[in-house]
Design a protein around this motif. Structure first.
Motif: not given
Length: 536
Positions: A51-54, A56-64
């Motif tokens: 869940e944390e890995s998922k 983190a990936a969604v947060k990376s998308w959101a920041n970009k």
């Protein structure tokens, strides 16, 4: 977190009623749950990591995308004037947002839920939880322990970090309440209230505790205290559904009682409710007090005169070839009826082999219903047992032959070796091993007569509790690993020796393993001849 609870709840609801394992009746089987829980914790950690890995990936998308949209919205036409930006917008909305949607829809909980589903069939059920709660209450009664001692893990001779929270104490009280056991409900609900008043955090509200506690106190006949507790409840929650009506009813009932008895109102005691505040209700067992006193090591009738008649000796079974070179050590435990203990009668290796053979077959121990003759489970016998044949393993055959050599009685007509493991508060209340005259058909199916003698092997030490007691004459025999005790249930005439009514005290701390051989009358005609009188 809510998603995790949703998944766990769905698994529990699907599987909750699939089994009636009665796991609480055997410590030996409960140990398997420790490793099951460890595996589930590891599975839970893997789920959290996924869940944390998922996330983190969604947060990376959101920041970009956040940085990109700040630029594009500042001058949309100017931004799209560049052909690369126009292409990438089409690509993002057609492809990349779909990939993000797929990522968000991924469910890392699937592996955890699958693991839960596999193990859930072996989980305790509601009967186990209720049984374990009642076991704590049984220990509380037998060893005269107050609820606070339990809640803080303070058991005789044991220091532990095992504590009960406000919610644990409330659940204990509610279990007793639902069983109309208001005596124990009061003790545990009062402890929950005390810990909550002391500042401990809890999920349950003070209003809920006072609601159950006030009614339980009323059921115990203490109207002044019930009124005081209900007033506290009304002060906390004036709109409570039952509190106002209960308060008026309690007050009217108390005034009526005072008028009938021509007494003035006396305010309730300021002393907190504790063990001894209320009288414990009587139950089915006439010797309850003497039995429990013996379990605590009180009331043992071992006088100096009796002790002077007890000896220890080497026993060779009347020159039995199996014991000539290595006689067993025999100690007198009691003079009349004669009870002896044999030392080093089982080796550690034999004990472990017996436990290994028995553990997969352990099932809730049964008793014979005196009215129907049918074997059934009972609350006064809390353990699991298995039966082992001599042909199954050389160890079992060797143990059987040793019992025959020591006692001088044939085991050809004896019952199979019974192995028992006692669970949480495991016990067997006072009972006879032999069948009485009102049970003429108890062993008819076996065709071997009555149980003439009992040979009991202790296969573990017990940290606290677990004694074998004889309430009729005030004896208590404490478990010692590798030793055995032996007594006759019948006189030589075949009449039952009613003094041998005995009990296995609740195990307070530890795991109690025993095995026993019930030796029958048939085949003993020349090994133990009849006496001249009924009580020889």
């Amino acid at each position: 977190m809510s998603k995790l609870l949703l998944f766990v709840s769905s698994v529990l609801l699907c599987c909750c009623w699939t089994t009636r394992a009665e796991i609480f009746t055997s410590i030996g089987q409960m140990t398997d749950l420790i490793y099951t829980e460890k595996e589930l914790v590891q599975s839970l950690r893997e789920y959290i990591k996924a869940e944390e890995s998922k996330l983190a990936a969604v947060k990376s998308w959101a920041n970009k995308l956040d940085a990109l949209t700040r630029v594009s919205t500042a001058d949309p036409e100017g931004y799209l004037a560049h052909p690369v930006n126009a292409y990438k917008l089409m690509k993002r909305l057609n492809t990349e947002w779909s990939e993000l949607e797929s990522l968000v829809l991924q469910n890392p909980a699937d592996g955890f839920v699958s693991n839960m589903s596999v193990h859930r069939q072996y989980f305790p059920d509601e009967e186990d939880e209720t049984g374990a709660a009642k076991a704590l209450m049984r220990l509380q009664d037998t060893y005269q322990l107050d609820s606070e001692a339990f809640s803080k893990g303070k058991l005789p001779g044991v220091h532990s970090n095992a504590v009960l929270t406000v919610d644990d104490c409330f659940d204990m009280g509610k279990t007793a309440y639902n069983d109309a056991d208001y005596y124990h409900a009061v003790l545990w609900l009062q402890q929950a209230l005390k810990q909550l008043d002391d500042g401990e955090e809890a999920v349950v509200s003070k209003a809920d505790i006072l609601d159950y506690l006030s009614y339980s106190v009323y059921q115990m006949g203490d109207l002044p205290r019930a009124i005081e507790l209900t007033r506290r409840l009304v002060a906390i929650d004036p709109s409570h559904q039952r509190a106002g009506g209960n308060l008026r009813y309690f007050e009217q009932l108390l005034m009526k009682q005072l008028r009938e008895m021509n007494q003035d109102y006396q305010p309730p005691s300021e002393e907190p409710i504790q063990l001894g505040t209320y009288t414990r209700p009587k139950d089915h067992l006439p010797e309850r007090e003497s039995y429990e006193a013996l379990c605590r090591g009180e009331g043992i009738q071992m006088t100096e005169a009796r002790r002077s008649r007890l000896f220890c000796r080497y026993h060779d079974g009347k020159r039995n070839p199996r014991l000539l070179l290595k006689p067993v050590k025999e100690e007198d435990e009691w003079d009349s009826p004669h009870i002896v203990r044999y030392l080093d009668s089982l080796s550690d290796e034999e004990i472990e082999k017996i436990k290994e053979l028995a553990k997969p077959r352990l099932a809730r121990a049964t008793v014979r219903d005196p009215k129907t003759g049918v074997l059934t489970t009972a609350n006064y016998r809390v353990s699991k047992s298995a039966w082992l044949e001599g042909e199954e393993d050389p160890v079992i055959d060797r143990v059987n032959q040793r019992i025959e050599a020591i006692t001088g009685l044939t085991v050809e007509t004896a019952e199979l070796l019974q192995v028992a493991n006692y669970g949480v508060g495991g016990q067997y209340e006072p009972h006879f091993d032999f069948s009485r005259k009102d049970e003429p058909d108890a062993f008819k199916r076996l065709g071997t007569g009555n149980r003439v003698a009992t040979f009991l092997n202790y296969m573990s030490d017990v940290e606290a509790g677990g004694a074998t007691v004889f309430p009729d004459f005030g004896a208590a025999i404490w478990p010692r690993k590798g030793t055995s005790v032996f007594w006759y249930n019948l006189f030589r005439s075949g009449e039952g020796d009613y003094r041998t009514r005995h009990a296995a005290c609740p195990v307070l701390v530890g795991s109690k393993w025993v095995s026993n051989k019930w030796i029958h009358e048939r085949g003993q005609e020349f090994r133990r001849p009849c006496g001249l009188t009924e009580v020889d």
